[in-house]
Write an enzyme that holds these catalytic residues in place. Structure first.
Site, PDB file in Angstrom:
ATOM      1  N   ASN A   9       0.880  -1.175   0.000  1.00  0.00           N
ATOM      2  CA  ASN A   9       0.000   0.000   0.000  1.00  0.00           C
ATOM      3  C   ASN A   9       0.912   1.218   0.000  1.00  0.00           C
ATOM      4  OD1 ASN A   9      -1.872   2.005   0.458  1.00  0.00           O
ATOM      5  ND2 ASN A   9      -2.280   1.433   2.593  1.00  0.00           N
ATOM      6  N   LYS A  11       0.238   4.291  -0.388  1.00  0.00           N
ATOM      7  CA  LYS A  11      -0.351   5.524   0.177  1.00  0.00           C
ATOM      8  C   LYS A  11      -0.020   6.714  -0.738  1.00  0.00           C
ATOM      9  CE  LYS A  11      -0.051   3.346   4.641  1.00  0.00           C
ATOM     10  NZ  LYS A  11       0.001   3.455   6.077  1.00  0.00           N
ATOM     11  N   HIS A  94      -9.469   1.869   4.555  1.00  0.00           N
ATOM     12  CA  HIS A  94      -8.212   1.981   5.304  1.00  0.00           C
ATOM     13  C   HIS A  94      -8.407   2.915   6.499  1.00  0.00           C
ATOM     14  CE1 HIS A  94      -4.091   2.937   6.345  1.00  0.00           C
ATOM     15  NE2 HIS A  94      -3.776   1.799   5.753  1.00  0.00           N
ATOM     16  N   GLU A  96      -6.689   5.183   7.652  1.00  0.00           N
ATOM     17  CA  GLU A  96      -6.400   6.603   7.388  1.00  0.00           C
ATOM     18  C   GLU A  96      -7.598   7.286   6.725  1.00  0.00           C
ATOM     19  OE1 GLU A  96      -2.737   5.788   5.362  1.00  0.00           O
ATOM     20  OE2 GLU A  96      -1.878   5.194   7.289  1.00  0.00           O
ATOM     21  N   GLU A 166      -5.778  -4.571  10.409  1.00  0.00           N
ATOM     22  CA  GLU A 166      -4.731  -3.590  10.663  1.00  0.00           C
ATOM     23  C   GLU A 166      -5.027  -2.835  11.955  1.00  0.00           C
ATOM     24  OE1 GLU A 166      -2.546  -2.514   6.804  1.00  0.00           O
ATOM     25  OE2 GLU A 166      -4.185  -1.119   7.024  1.00  0.00           O
ATOM     26  N   GLY A 172       2.379   2.298  10.729  1.00  0.00           N
ATOM     27  CA  GLY A 172       3.397   3.325  10.578  1.00  0.00           C
ATOM     28  C   GLY A 172       4.088   3.715  11.876  1.00  0.00           C
ATOM     29  N   SER A 213       3.061  -2.085  10.286  1.00  0.00           N
ATOM     30  CA  SER A 213       4.515  -2.183  10.513  1.00  0.00           C
ATOM     31  C   SER A 213       5.080  -3.564  10.221  1.00  0.00           C
ATOM     32  CB  SER A 213       4.869  -1.747  11.943  1.00  0.00           C
ATOM     33  OG  SER A 213       4.522  -0.386  12.136  1.00  0.00           O
TER      34      SER A 213
HETATM   35  P1  PGA Z   1       2.655   0.294   7.594  1.00  0.00           P
HETATM   36  O1  PGA Z   1       1.243   0.550   6.911  1.00  0.00           O
HETATM   37  O2  PGA Z   1       3.165  -1.009   7.063  1.00  0.00           O
HETATM   38  O3  PGA Z   1       3.494   1.458   7.183  1.00  0.00           O
HETATM   39  O4  PGA Z   1       2.420   0.251   9.068  1.00  0.00           O
HETATM   40  C1  PGA Z   1       0.345  -0.500   6.699  1.00  0.00           C
HETATM   41  C2  PGA Z   1      -0.929   0.048   6.116  1.00  0.00           C
HETATM   42  O5  PGA Z   1      -1.349   1.128   6.532  1.00  0.00           O
HETATM   43  O6  PGA Z   1      -1.555  -0.587   5.237  1.00  0.00           O
END
Ligand code: PGA
Length: 251
Positions: A9, A11, A94, A96, A166, A172, A213
């Site tokens: 992903n 982003k 997601h 976010e 998630e 992140g 992560s």
């Molecule tokens: P990350 O993001 O691996 O940077 O924690 C995962 C995601 O948001 O899909």
């Protein structure tokens, strides 16, 4: 039985030039992967990425889709527009988007239904916040998010969609759920789907990824867990060496 699926992903990262550089490195590194490999990229990279991965084992994904066919929805994108670019998978719900852009369980469900009706494969994100975890609400949140996302979705669609668990506090942040915890929490989601549809479909058809992560250091342990069918990878998908290493741990 359930083929692992590793999806990057990206982003809001990678210009067209950066897309070109990353994929030039990545394509040969994952060419012999046994897992299904997907990259979910910004709309502006879809053409470039699609062009470069044509004929390879990497599949193209987008990061969102609107539920309407077309119309006055400034800034949104339709399923037909994505399909025209060769998109197969689409990230929906997601955290976010839920956190910063007003995404709700209802809009997630609307997007999922449209995506499926159009032949796109949704990667539906669910997960609890730190506050919800500390308040002992993990199960309640996951059951609600999963049930609402799949409302009016047919049983036949279960092998066309993917759920990504998630935990918001792990995205992140460098904090990962322990492999055992991720496994047990994913079992709650699978159990929810079993109750909504049937035990066999949840066990045999539905793939559930872990995300948050995930990186070359922790992927092996996470992937060894029986409930975890791959990963949704943010930060580590931006480096070809890291992403390909995560892919390798999935067989
Ligand atoms: P990350 O993001 O691996 O940077 O924690 C995962 C995601 O948001 O899909």
């Amino acid at each position: 039985m359930r083929r692992p699926i590793i999806a990057g992903n990206w982003k809001m990262n990678n210009t067209k030039q950066q897309t070109k550089e990353l994929l030039t490195d990545l394509i040969p590194l994952v060419a012999d992967a046994e897992a299904e490999v997907v990259i979910c990229v910004p709309y502006t990279s879809l053409w470039q990425a699609g062009d470069m991965i044509r004929g390879t084992n990497i599949k193209l994904g987008a990061e969102n889709v609107h539920w309407a066919d077309k119309g006055a929805f400034t800034g949104e994108i339709s399923a037909d527009m994505l399909l025209e670019q060769g998109v197969e998978y689409v990230v929906i719900g997601h955290s976010e988007r839920r956190q910063y852009f007003g995404e709700t369980d209802q809009t997630v469900n609307a997007r999922v239904k449209t995506a499926l009706a159009k032949g796109l494969k949704p990667i539906i994100c669910v997960g609890e916040t730190l506050e919800e975890r500390e308040g002992g609400k993990v199960e309640e949140v996951l059951v609600r998010q999963t049930t609402e996302a799949l409302k009016d979705v047919d049983k036949d669609a279960l092998d066309k969609l993917v759920i990504a668990y998630e935990p918001v506090w792990a995205i992140g942040t460098g904090k990962t759920a322990t492999a055992q915890d991720a496994n047990d929490t994913i079992a709650i989601i699978r159990d929810t789907v079993a109750k909504l549809y049937c035990e066999k479909c949840a066990q045999e058809k539905l793939r559930i990824q872990y995300g948050g992560s995930m990186n070359p250091k922790n992927a092996k342990e996470l992937m060894a867990m029986p409930q975890i069918d791959g990963g949704l990878i943010g930060g580590a998908s931006l480096k070809a060496a890291d992403f390909s290493q995560v892919v390798k741990y999935n067989g």
